[in-house]
Design a protein around this motif. Sequence first.
Motif, PDB file in Angstrom:
ATOM      1  N   GLU A 151      -8.814  10.387   8.864  1.00 21.91           N
ATOM      2  CA  GLU A 151      -7.650   9.100   8.650  1.00 21.91           C
ATOM      3  C   GLU A 151      -7.962   8.062   8.672  1.00 21.91           C
ATOM      4  OE1 GLU A 151      -3.544   8.148  11.066  1.00 21.91           O
ATOM      5  OE2 GLU A 151      -4.831   9.895  11.909  1.00 21.91           O
TER       6      GLU A 151
ATOM      7  N   THR B 195       0.640  -1.130  -0.013  1.00 21.01           N
ATOM      8  CA  THR B 195      -0.131   0.066  -0.161  1.00 21.01           C
ATOM      9  C   THR B 195       0.749   1.169  -0.161  1.00 21.01           C
ATOM     10  OG1 THR B 195      -0.106   0.471   2.239  1.00 21.01           O
ATOM     11  CG2 THR B 195      -1.575  -1.166   1.361  1.00 21.01           C
ATOM     12  N   THR B 196       2.182   1.131   0.089  1.00 20.24           N
ATOM     13  CA  THR B 196       2.914   2.264   0.088  1.00 20.24           C
ATOM     14  C   THR B 196       3.891   2.346  -1.354  1.00 20.24           C
ATOM     15  OG1 THR B 196       4.861   1.089   0.714  1.00 20.24           O
ATOM     16  CG2 THR B 196       3.342   1.958   2.709  1.00 20.24           C
ATOM     17  N   GLU B 197       4.331   3.427  -1.545  1.00 24.15           N
ATOM     18  CA  GLU B 197       5.139   3.601  -2.889  1.00 24.15           C
ATOM     19  C   GLU B 197       6.467   2.989  -2.862  1.00 24.15           C
ATOM     20  OE1 GLU B 197       5.786   7.482  -4.160  1.00 24.15           O
ATOM     21  OE2 GLU B 197       3.818   8.173  -3.779  1.00 24.15           O
TER      22      GLU B 197
ATOM     23  N   LEU C 272      -7.137   2.654  -3.677  1.00 23.27           N
ATOM     24  CA  LEU C 272      -6.058   3.395  -4.348  1.00 23.27           C
ATOM     25  C   LEU C 272      -4.937   2.671  -4.720  1.00 23.27           C
ATOM     26  CD1 LEU C 272      -5.980   6.888  -2.903  1.00 23.27           C
ATOM     27  CD2 LEU C 272      -7.120   6.167  -5.017  1.00 23.27           C
ATOM     28  N   THR C 273      -4.419   1.645  -3.991  1.00 24.70           N
ATOM     29  CA  THR C 273      -3.249   0.550  -4.144  1.00 24.70           C
ATOM     30  C   THR C 273      -3.849  -0.342  -5.262  1.00 24.70           C
ATOM     31  OG1 THR C 273      -2.626   0.810  -1.962  1.00 24.70           O
ATOM     32  CG2 THR C 273      -2.123  -1.325  -3.244  1.00 24.70           C
TER      33      THR C 273
ATOM     34  N   GLU D 154      -3.279   1.549  -8.561  1.00 23.01           N
ATOM     35  CA  GLU D 154      -1.829   1.778  -8.808  1.00 23.01           C
ATOM     36  C   GLU D 154      -1.368   0.502  -9.531  1.00 23.01           C
ATOM     37  OE1 GLU D 154       0.286   4.382  -8.755  1.00 23.01           O
ATOM     38  OE2 GLU D 154      -1.422   5.900  -7.838  1.00 23.01           O
TER      39      GLU D 154
ATOM     40  N   ASP E   7      -6.821   4.169   0.752  1.00 22.59           N
ATOM     41  CA  ASP E   7      -5.434   3.914   0.020  1.00 22.59           C
ATOM     42  C   ASP E   7      -5.307   2.622   0.049  1.00 22.59           C
ATOM     43  OD1 ASP E   7      -3.153   5.028  -0.576  1.00 22.59           O
ATOM     44  OD2 ASP E   7      -2.449   4.763   1.186  1.00 22.59           O
ATOM     45  N   ALA E   8      -5.609   1.685   1.047  1.00 24.52           N
ATOM     46  CA  ALA E   8      -5.304   0.332   1.061  1.00 24.52           C
ATOM     47  C   ALA E   8      -6.319  -0.418  -0.114  1.00 24.52           C
ATOM     48  CB  ALA E   8      -5.366  -0.333   2.205  1.00 24.52           C
TER      49      ALA E   8
ATOM     50  N   ALA F 283     -14.771   1.771   0.503  1.00 23.48           N
ATOM     51  CA  ALA F 283     -13.501   1.725  -0.463  1.00 23.48           C
ATOM     52  C   ALA F 283     -13.689   0.801  -1.414  1.00 23.48           C
ATOM     53  CB  ALA F 283     -12.478   1.639   0.743  1.00 23.48           C
TER      54      ALA F 283
ATOM     55  N   ILE G  30      -9.242   7.643   4.952  1.00 26.36           N
ATOM     56  CA  ILE G  30      -8.090   7.716   4.060  1.00 26.36           C
ATOM     57  C   ILE G  30      -7.331   6.484   4.038  1.00 26.36           C
ATOM     58  CG2 ILE G  30      -6.059   9.104   3.388  1.00 26.36           C
ATOM     59  CD1 ILE G  30      -8.405  10.486   2.854  1.00 26.36           C
ATOM     60  N   LYS G  31      -7.112   6.051   4.990  1.00 27.12           N
ATOM     61  CA  LYS G  31      -6.299   4.830   5.093  1.00 27.12           C
ATOM     62  C   LYS G  31      -7.086   3.566   4.412  1.00 27.12           C
ATOM     63  CE  LYS G  31      -3.874   1.719   8.627  1.00 27.12           C
ATOM     64  NZ  LYS G  31      -3.337   1.513  10.048  1.00 27.12           N
TER      65      LYS G  31
END
Length: 263
Positions: free
Chosen positions: A106, A70-72, A117-118, A121, A113-114, A159, A109-110
């Motif tokens: 928060e 989930t991180t760049e 958005l992940t 990506e 993101d997981a 999500a 968003i978490k």
Amino acid sequence: MDLGIAGKTALVCGASKGLGYGCAEALVREGVNVVIVARGAEALDAAAKQLAAVAGSAGPFVKHVAADITTEAGRAAVFALGHDFDIVVTNAGGPPPGDFRNWDREAWIKAVDANMLTPIELIKATVDGMAQRGFGRIVNITSSSVKSPIDILGLSNGARSGLTGFVAGVARTSVAAQGVTINNLLPGSFETDRLKGTMAGAAQKTGQDFDTVWEARKKNIPAKRFGTPAEFGAICAFLCSMQAGYMTGQNVLADGGAYPGTY
């Protein structure tokens, strides 16, 4: 049935255990090379050894990357091995259950993101290469809550529904004519740590013991049991097969008949 994908290479996320591992094992059994990724290095290493044993000395390769997808930085670590994946199985642990009144920005968003958005990506990083090579299979592990929302899983409902809407559009673009399919696989109740955690939370909330809640949940499923990661993996492997090349943009529900709707 020969699924026709031996020799292909797959990226399987969240594959140290549970549904992700089930998908990775099913693909290895079909002769697919796999790169598995998860955050927990110890569990991931054990999973890689198990998969290597399944593959055998003459079988496909098994590589693993301990990273947070989930991180760049996590995605960079995975793609350092290459971008030419023929199959991508996106999967991330679901957000925690709870009451929406207690979730701040928060937390939202978490979750987004997981679980939205992940995967986007990962699709963005691989889909064009798949299209150029004339073959690609992307399977997003989402949740049955996309079709039948669960009140305490609001973060997941929101999500994952966002991802579902995105996939509905991109799956029907020009990549569909270039041999690339993008589908979502929606698990219901499977015997995983995630389910056990959810059931433990329900037991605490209602004041019942865990076994009572566990058995009651089974009784509400027409199949009268929970699914297994192995059978979930088999469905995933089929969606990745040559035979499934005419299926794209679909939400495939695996829930033992729990969803009560006709459509």
